[in-house]
Design an enzyme around this catalytic site. Structure first.
Site, short mmCIF file in Angstrom:
data_model
loop_
_atom_site.label_atom_id
_atom_site.label_comp_id
_atom_site.label_asym_id
_atom_site.label_seq_id
_atom_site.Cartn_x
_atom_site.Cartn_y
_atom_site.Cartn_z
N TYR A 245 -2.15 -1.06 10.37
CA TYR A 245 -2.26 -1.43 8.95
C TYR A 245 -1.03 -0.95 8.17
O TYR A 245 -0.45 -1.71 7.39
CB TYR A 245 -3.53 -0.82 8.38
CG TYR A 245 -3.74 -1.01 6.91
CD1 TYR A 245 -4.28 -2.20 6.41
CD2 TYR A 245 -3.44 0.00 6.00
CE1 TYR A 245 -4.50 -2.37 5.05
CE2 TYR A 245 -3.65 -0.16 4.64
CZ TYR A 245 -4.19 -1.35 4.17
OH TYR A 245 -4.40 -1.52 2.83
N SER B 182 0.83 -1.20 0.00
CA SER B 182 0.00 0.00 0.00
C SER B 182 0.86 1.25 0.00
O SER B 182 2.03 1.22 0.42
CB SER B 182 -0.90 0.00 1.25
OG SER B 182 -1.56 1.23 1.42
#
Length: 291
Positions: free
Chosen positions: A197, A184
């Site tokens: 995350y 990401s």
């Protein structure tokens, strides 16, 4: 696909989306997410290949499953509990004439990950592509809100499961096989509201580069894709309503990506056309840097 101005190709904020309970449902997305249902045309680049994709019930995972199928691959669709969404992905894959198997279960469990790999090989006779795409996230205003249990769950879902699946699949992949992980923009530009995350996504990027050095000795390529903001059920089920409604407006495009805008990168990394690509992180971030 017809040439278009990418800034206006898909809906831009403000979005009408209402909050959803985790893990969210594609059926309730507003606007609807585009997985390539009417736009993606395959050309046989994955003919005869067999793929295992985690988190393939919706979002990026569904788009990967559909594009892989239209390129000629059979697909095992791994999902947590979203049965209705998973069956819709099965329907889309089977419409292409390819085989689809949906298997529910929690990838935090190593035995389940091992069973997924075995199921794919038993059903298809081989495994050529592993896509580690499933992920868990929750947003918080402070580290004080982040429990040890949730931190552990985030790492077990995003990092441990990738390790379990790679370890189970790598001995079965043949030369020319491919492992593709989903990292990401958060690995490079972490938001404090996604503390756990973001840390897992940085670990995934590092893991990808390290494993690539080992796997290429067997003729297996390992790469990762780093999305920016993408319009998936993960967003309204894990983020505050105000952030969901403006999600993606800070990209250069002024909008979030649709899942189909990511999937062709996975096709390239899985196909023989990507034969000289390994240990790479491909960004699709809406203009944000990943280096």
């Amino acid at each position: 696909m017809q040439q278009q101005d990418p800034r206006h190709q898909y809906p831009a904020p403000p979005y009408e989306q209402e909050p959803q309970p985790h893990p969210g449902s594609d059926q309730k997305m507003a606007p609807k997410a585009d997985h390539g249902e009417t736009s993606y045309k395959g050309s046989g680049r994955l003919a005869g290949r067999k793929a295992l994709i985690t988190g393939a019930d919706s979002g990026i995972g569904r788009a990967i499953a559909l594009t892989f199928a239209r390129e000629g691959a059979d697909v095992l669709i791994a999902y947590l509990s979203e049965e209705q969404d998973a069956q819709e992905t099965v329907r889309l894959v089977e419409e292409t004439g390819q085989k689809a198997i949906a298997v529910g279960g929690d990838i935090q469990d190593e035995a389940h990950c091992q069973a997924l790999v075995k199921r794919a090989v038993d059903a298809f006779g081989q495994l050529d592509i592993l896509v580690n795409n499933a992920a868990f996230q929750m947003s918080h205003t402070s580290i004080d809100e982040l429990s040890t249990e949730e931190f552990d769950k985030t790492f077990r879902t995003n990092v441990y499961a990738m390790f379990y699946l790679c370890k189970a699949a790598l001995p079965l992949l043949k030369p020319g096989g491919s492992i593709i992980n989903t990292t990401s923009i958060q690995a490079y530009m972490p938001d404090p509201s996604l503390l756990a995350y973001a840390a897992t996504k940085a670990a995934i990027a590092n893991f990808t580069k390290a494993l690539a050095k080992e796997a290429i000795e067997k003729g297996i390529r390992v790469n990762a894709v780093a999305p920016g903001p993408v319009w998936t059920p993960l967003i309204p089920s894990t983020m505050p309503e105000e952030k969901t409604k403006t999600f993606g407006q800070d990209t250069l495009f002024g909008r979030a990506a649709q899942p189909i805008e990511l999937a062709p990168i996975y096709v390239l990394l899985a196909a023989q056309e990507g034969s000289f690509i390994t240990g790479e992180i491909y960004g699709a971030t809406g203009g944000r840097p990943i280096a």
